[in-house]
Design an enzyme around this catalytic site. Structure first.
Site, mmCIF file in Angstrom:
data_model
loop_
_atom_site.group_PDB
_atom_site.id
_atom_site.type_symbol
_atom_site.label_atom_id
_atom_site.label_comp_id
_atom_site.label_asym_id
_atom_site.label_seq_id
_atom_site.Cartn_x
_atom_site.Cartn_y
_atom_site.Cartn_z
ATOM 1 N N CYS A 288 3.045 -6.468 10.004
ATOM 2 C CA CYS A 288 2.738 -5.419 9.020
ATOM 3 C C CYS A 288 4.080 -4.953 8.489
ATOM 4 O O CYS A 288 4.974 -4.596 9.262
ATOM 5 C CB CYS A 288 2.009 -4.246 9.672
ATOM 6 S SG CYS A 288 1.912 -2.784 8.609
ATOM 7 N N SER B 284 0.824 -1.206 0.000
ATOM 8 C CA SER B 284 0.000 0.000 0.000
ATOM 9 C C SER B 284 0.861 1.260 0.000
ATOM 10 O O SER B 284 0.362 2.357 -0.229
ATOM 11 C CB SER B 284 -0.877 0.018 1.250
ATOM 12 O OG SER B 284 -0.038 0.036 2.396
ATOM 13 N N CYS C 261 2.817 -7.224 1.652
ATOM 14 C CA CYS C 261 1.873 -6.583 2.562
ATOM 15 C C CYS C 261 1.068 -7.681 3.232
ATOM 16 O O CYS C 261 0.401 -8.469 2.544
ATOM 17 C CB CYS C 261 0.959 -5.667 1.744
ATOM 18 S SG CYS C 261 -0.382 -4.964 2.716
HETATM 19 N N1 DGL Z 1 2.086 -2.706 4.913
HETATM 20 C C1 DGL Z 1 0.823 -3.278 5.084
HETATM 21 C C2 DGL Z 1 0.839 -4.612 5.834
HETATM 22 O O1 DGL Z 1 1.833 -5.307 5.824
HETATM 23 C C3 DGL Z 1 -0.380 -2.458 5.429
HETATM 24 C C4 DGL Z 1 -0.296 -1.013 5.766
HETATM 25 C C5 DGL Z 1 -1.605 -0.291 5.467
HETATM 26 O O2 DGL Z 1 -2.485 -0.263 6.337
HETATM 27 O O3 DGL Z 1 -1.738 0.188 4.348
HETATM 28 O O4 DGL Z 1 -0.143 -5.017 6.400
#
Ligand code: DGL
Length: 283
Positions: A187, A12, A75
């Site tokens: 995350c 994202s 992600c």
């Molecule tokens: N980087 C993302 C993940 O690993 C999500 C971050 C977002 O909320 O956009 O979950």
């Protein structure tokens, strides 16, 4: 056989970059294309149905524009909600990033684990199933933090050490009271603050993420489908570079330019197919 098409890495925003870095140093002959889907950021506050639409759209655009041989969904949120939809719909291999519950359970002596992720991930059935399958004898404590996601995406680059410590403090206070010995960084954005997280939790807590497992899985797929871009022999020590794209014009372009530079990527602005057809709200 040699396949010189790019590998696409998608998040994202800026969270997937530590995963790209692993590939830069372990697969230096590969052409890497990073897409920060800033037009739909943050994923963690979206529904599964929205994310299925978003990820389908992003993948269609990437296939049309750069024709990747493999895609890494760097992600956790997008992987737990949408990986199966993407695999069903598109004919290329996908590697997803999901919370490293299995290694954390294997690592935990006290059988007490923390998972720090987005709100979407901590409430998703996929995480529940991972816990049932691999950590059913552990107590698993979950904390969702849209604030840390926002900090990393928008403020990290110009932040002071004190601001970085402050950014993780609420989450760390939650885990410090729980006597965990393993924390899953569930995350990808939070990996940018792994030093701050580790020092807040102290030596008794191991910090675990999925970089090594995901990177190795990419290499296995390149091996088994003969997708390597060049023979790897004799190329050790070289670091590949790559290209950085966004899905929408950013408010603060310098932020993304700085990250692209820090990760040795050329900054290319908005992916051309998104400039022709601006990202819309899903559904
Ligand atoms: N980087 C993302 C993940 O690993 C999500 C971050 C977002 O909320 O956009 O979950």
């Amino acid at each position: 056989m040699i396949n010189s098409k790019p590998i696409a890495i998608v998040d994202s925003g800026l969270g997937g970059l530590p995963y790209l870095r692993w590939l830069q140093s372990h697969a230096p002959d590969e052409d890497l294309v990073y897409l920060a889907d800033n037009g739909h950021f943050p994923y963690g506050e979206r529904t599964t149905a929205e994310l299925n639409g978003v990820l389908t759209e992003i993948t269609e655009q990437l296939i049309q524009e750069i024709d990747p041989k493999l895609m890494v969904i760097a992600c956790n949120t997008a992987s737990v909600t949408s990986l199966s939809v993407l695999r069903e719909r598109f004919p290329i291999p996908f590697v997803g990033v999901v919370p490293a519950v299995k290694p954390a359970a294997a690592n935990s002596n006290r059988r007490r684990i923390g998972v720090l992720a987005t709100n979407r991930t901590i409430t998703d059935e996929y995480l529940e199933n991972l816990i049932q399958d691999f950590a059913s004898d552990c107590e698993v404590f979950r904390y969702g933090s849209p604030d840390i996601v926002d900090f990393v995406e928008n403020r990290l680059i110009n932040s002071t050490p004190a601001e970085r410590t402050e950014a993780v403090q609420n989450a760390m206070n939650f885990f410090l009271d729980l006597n965990i010995d393993s924390l899953v960084i569930g995350c990808t954005h939070f990996i940018h603050l792994e030093k701050e997280i580790a020092s807040a939790l102290g030596e008794g807590v191991d910090i675990i993420d999925s970089r090594e497992g995901v990177g190795r899985q990419v290499l296995r797929i390149l091996d088994s489908f003969e997708l390597h871009s060049l023979k790897r022999e004799g190329k050790r020590g070289r670091q590949s570079t790559g290209r950085f794209f966004l899905s929408s014009p950013p408010k603060d372009e310098q932020n993304y330019r700085d990250f692209a530079e820090a990760f040795k990527l050329s900054y290319n602005g908005v992916l051309p197919s998104f400039s022709r057809q601006p990202v819309g709200e899903p559904g």
